[in-house]
Design a protein around this motif. Structure first.
Motif, PDB file in Angstrom:
ATOM      1  N   MET A   1       2.824  45.951  67.976  1.00 22.15           N
ATOM      2  CA  MET A   1       4.544  46.231  68.286  1.00 22.15           C
ATOM      3  C   MET A   1       4.899  46.653  66.853  1.00 22.15           C
ATOM      4  O   MET A   1       5.821  47.560  66.908  1.00 22.15           O
ATOM      5  N   SER A   2       4.403  46.218  65.565  1.00 21.77           N
ATOM      6  CA  SER A   2       5.100  46.820  64.507  1.00 21.77           C
ATOM      7  C   SER A   2       4.904  48.404  64.574  1.00 21.77           C
ATOM      8  O   SER A   2       5.614  49.139  63.994  1.00 21.77           O
ATOM      9  N   ARG A   3       3.587  48.983  64.753  1.00 16.43           N
ATOM     10  CA  ARG A   3       3.061  50.166  64.904  1.00 16.43           C
ATOM     11  C   ARG A   3       4.235  50.864  66.011  1.00 16.43           C
ATOM     12  O   ARG A   3       4.516  51.994  65.852  1.00 16.43           O
ATOM     13  N   SER A   4       4.506  50.152  66.983  1.00 13.11           N
ATOM     14  CA  SER A   4       5.428  50.985  68.160  1.00 13.11           C
ATOM     15  C   SER A   4       6.721  50.944  67.569  1.00 13.11           C
ATOM     16  O   SER A   4       7.213  52.124  67.703  1.00 13.11           O
ATOM     17  N   LEU A   5       7.037  50.082  66.661  1.00 10.66           N
ATOM     18  CA  LEU A   5       8.398  50.139  65.971  1.00 10.66           C
ATOM     19  C   LEU A   5       8.396  51.292  65.219  1.00 10.66           C
ATOM     20  O   LEU A   5       9.471  52.192  65.133  1.00 10.66           O
ATOM     21  N   GLY A   6       7.327  51.626  64.519  1.00 10.11           N
ATOM     22  CA  GLY A   6       7.291  52.673  63.699  1.00 10.11           C
ATOM     23  C   GLY A   6       7.386  54.112  64.313  1.00 10.11           C
ATOM     24  O   GLY A   6       8.024  55.112  63.953  1.00 10.11           O
ATOM     25  N   ARG A   7       6.727  54.296  65.468  1.00 10.92           N
ATOM     26  CA  ARG A   7       6.834  55.351  66.373  1.00 10.92           C
ATOM     27  C   ARG A   7       8.320  55.643  67.026  1.00 10.92           C
ATOM     28  O   ARG A   7       8.530  56.782  67.061  1.00 10.92           O
ATOM     29  N   ILE A   8       8.928  54.394  67.359  1.00 12.12           N
ATOM     30  CA  ILE A   8      10.180  54.556  68.003  1.00 12.12           C
ATOM     31  C   ILE A   8      11.084  55.292  66.809  1.00 12.12           C
ATOM     32  O   ILE A   8      11.915  56.012  67.056  1.00 12.12           O
ATOM     33  N   ARG A   9      10.797  54.749  65.427  1.00 14.47           N
ATOM     34  CA  ARG A   9      11.874  55.154  64.476  1.00 14.47           C
ATOM     35  C   ARG A   9      11.677  56.562  64.201  1.00 14.47           C
ATOM     36  O   ARG A   9      12.558  57.294  63.946  1.00 14.47           O
ATOM     37  N   ARG A  10      10.164  57.125  64.047  1.00  8.49           N
ATOM     38  CA  ARG A  10       9.986  58.432  64.034  1.00  8.49           C
ATOM     39  C   ARG A  10      10.712  59.309  65.151  1.00  8.49           C
ATOM     40  O   ARG A  10      11.037  60.496  64.940  1.00  8.49           O
ATOM     41  N   THR A  11      10.605  58.945  66.538  1.00  8.95           N
ATOM     42  CA  THR A  11      11.008  59.766  67.362  1.00  8.95           C
ATOM     43  C   THR A  11      12.668  59.767  67.581  1.00  8.95           C
ATOM     44  O   THR A  11      12.969  60.784  67.774  1.00  8.95           O
ATOM     45  N   THR A  12      13.283  58.532  67.210  1.00  2.68           N
ATOM     46  CA  THR A  12      14.728  58.696  67.276  1.00  2.68           C
ATOM     47  C   THR A  12      15.001  58.876  66.260  1.00  2.68           C
ATOM     48  O   THR A  12      16.560  59.400  65.887  1.00  2.68           O
ATOM     49  N   GLY A  13      14.522  58.650  64.867  1.00  2.00           N
ATOM     50  CA  GLY A  13      15.157  59.228  63.653  1.00  2.00           C
ATOM     51  C   GLY A  13      16.260  58.128  63.044  1.00  2.00           C
ATOM     52  O   GLY A  13      17.036  58.289  62.435  1.00  2.00           O
ATOM     53  N   ASP A  14      15.905  56.789  63.770  1.00  5.26           N
ATOM     54  CA  ASP A  14      16.769  55.755  63.442  1.00  5.26           C
ATOM     55  C   ASP A  14      16.051  54.534  63.118  1.00  5.26           C
ATOM     56  O   ASP A  14      14.803  54.294  63.547  1.00  5.26           O
ATOM     57  N   GLN A  15      16.512  53.752  62.485  1.00 11.79           N
ATOM     58  CA  GLN A  15      15.717  52.610  61.961  1.00 11.79           C
ATOM     59  C   GLN A  15      15.467  51.524  62.940  1.00 11.79           C
ATOM     60  O   GLN A  15      14.790  50.608  62.934  1.00 11.79           O
ATOM     61  N   ILE A  16      16.563  51.420  63.956  1.00 10.65           N
ATOM     62  CA  ILE A  16      16.451  50.432  65.173  1.00 10.65           C
ATOM     63  C   ILE A  16      16.894  49.092  64.787  1.00 10.65           C
ATOM     64  O   ILE A  16      17.793  48.532  65.263  1.00 10.65           O
ATOM     65  N   LEU A  17      16.104  48.480  63.914  1.00 14.17           N
ATOM     66  CA  LEU A  17      16.081  47.248  63.518  1.00 14.17           C
ATOM     67  C   LEU A  17      15.875  47.131  62.089  1.00 14.17           C
ATOM     68  O   LEU A  17      14.904  47.601  61.602  1.00 14.17           O
ATOM     69  N   VAL A  18      16.844  46.626  61.146  1.00 14.24           N
ATOM     70  CA  VAL A  18      16.851  46.439  59.704  1.00 14.24           C
ATOM     71  C   VAL A  18      17.007  44.914  59.230  1.00 14.24           C
ATOM     72  O   VAL A  18      17.570  44.141  60.069  1.00 14.24           O
TER      73      VAL A  18
END
Length: 301
Positions: free
Chosen positions: A34-51
């Motif tokens: 899930m951590s890897r998925s969050l990293g991919r989401i961050r790269r795709t959206t250009g946003d940190q999503i969760l901080v």
């Protein structure tokens, strides 16, 4: 850009749970995955999503803004990729987990189980006890149906009122109150009480109603279930106040007396709750229908 629908599910879980561990548990994957998925989401959206803020994680303004849209998109995609099929109850094999109030299990559980076995013998039911703390079991997919007095406040939880019941007094046969004729609020307050609370709370709405009359009662113990409270009442002069529809049958079986409550209280509701991911699940809808009937016929209405 090629869209990975798995990332949409991961983003939805992350925004709903607010943590990598919670999202991983919800989707039944490992925390590193899930951590890897969050990293991919961050790269795709250009946003940190969760901080991270201290020991917790906080969604970014962008994440808050798109949360509902993401949820709706995922729901639509699931509907497209899982088209409606004819439900064959005779061959259906599935296990449903139900977290119901203990008195509702005792009152309506047998009728539900009989109906399920009659219509779909391959289906199994897991009735689990309510926790002493609120848990996101419906969201995580750990629980399929809840039945209790609570109305869920989360937008992704469906809640349907299936009945209501009024609080009554239960005491042993021969208790002084059984010889009092009509029980008054003063007599009620003067008795010693046992409350029913899975969290061990000594007070509840009854104390507020008494306070409005300038009265207080003495609560000497709490019981985690109504079944346990009934045993306390049977063995002593202690008084319990419980929903009548869910308790009358058990009280009668134990030889206990049921008396009217001398307080003005609104009826207690009985709610059936599930996560919206199951709205179009035919097997789940079938079970909801049987549960609704069992709870109503069982006396919750």
């Amino acid at each position: 850009m090629q869209l990975d629908l798995n990332l949409l599910a991961a983003l939805d879980a992350l925004l709903e749970e607010g943590s990598v561990a919670g999202a991983a548990a919800r989707l039944h994957v490992t925390a590193p995955a899930m951590s890897r998925s969050l990293g991919r989401i961050r790269r795709t959206t250009g946003d940190q999503i969760l901080v991270r803020t201290g020991r917790t994680m906080t969604p970014t303004p962008y994440a808050v803004a798109v949360r509902q849209q993401v949820h709706e998109l995922l729901h639509e995609v699931q509907g497209v990729l899982a088209p409606s099929r004819e439900l064959d109850l005779a061959t259906l094999e599935r296990t449903f987990t139900l977290r119901w109030h203990d008195s509702l299990v005792a009152l309506s559980g047998p009728a539900l189980l009989a109906a399920v076995r009659r219509e779909a013998p391959g289906v199994r039911l897991r009735f689990v006890a309510e926790s002493d703390v609120d848990t996101p079991g419906l969201r995580r997919g750990e629980v399929d149906l809840e039945a209790n007095a609570n109305r869920a406040g989360a937008p992704d939880i469906r809640t349907e009122k299936v009945g209501e019941t009024r609080v009554v007094i239960v005491v042993r046969q021969g208790h002084p109150l059984t010889r009092a004729g009509t029980v008054t609020a003063e007599q009620y307050a003067a008795a010693e009480h046992v409350t029913v609370s899975r969290r061990g709370n000594l007070g509840n709405a009854l104390d507020d109603a008494l306070a409005r009359l300038g009265l207080t009662r003495r609560v000497v113990a709490t019981a985690p279930t109504e079944a346990a409270a009934l045993e306390f009442a049977r063995a002593s002069d202690l008084l319990i106040s419980v929903p009548g529809a869910t308790t009358r049958s058990a009280a009668a079986g134990l030889g206990l007396a049921v008396l009217p409550l001398p307080l003005e209280l609104p009826p207690a509701p009985v709610h059936l709750s599930w996560h919206q991911r199951y709205d179009t699940d035919q097997a789940h809808a079938w079970l909801r229908g049987l549960a609704r009937t069992a709870l109503t016929v069982g006396g919750a209405s």
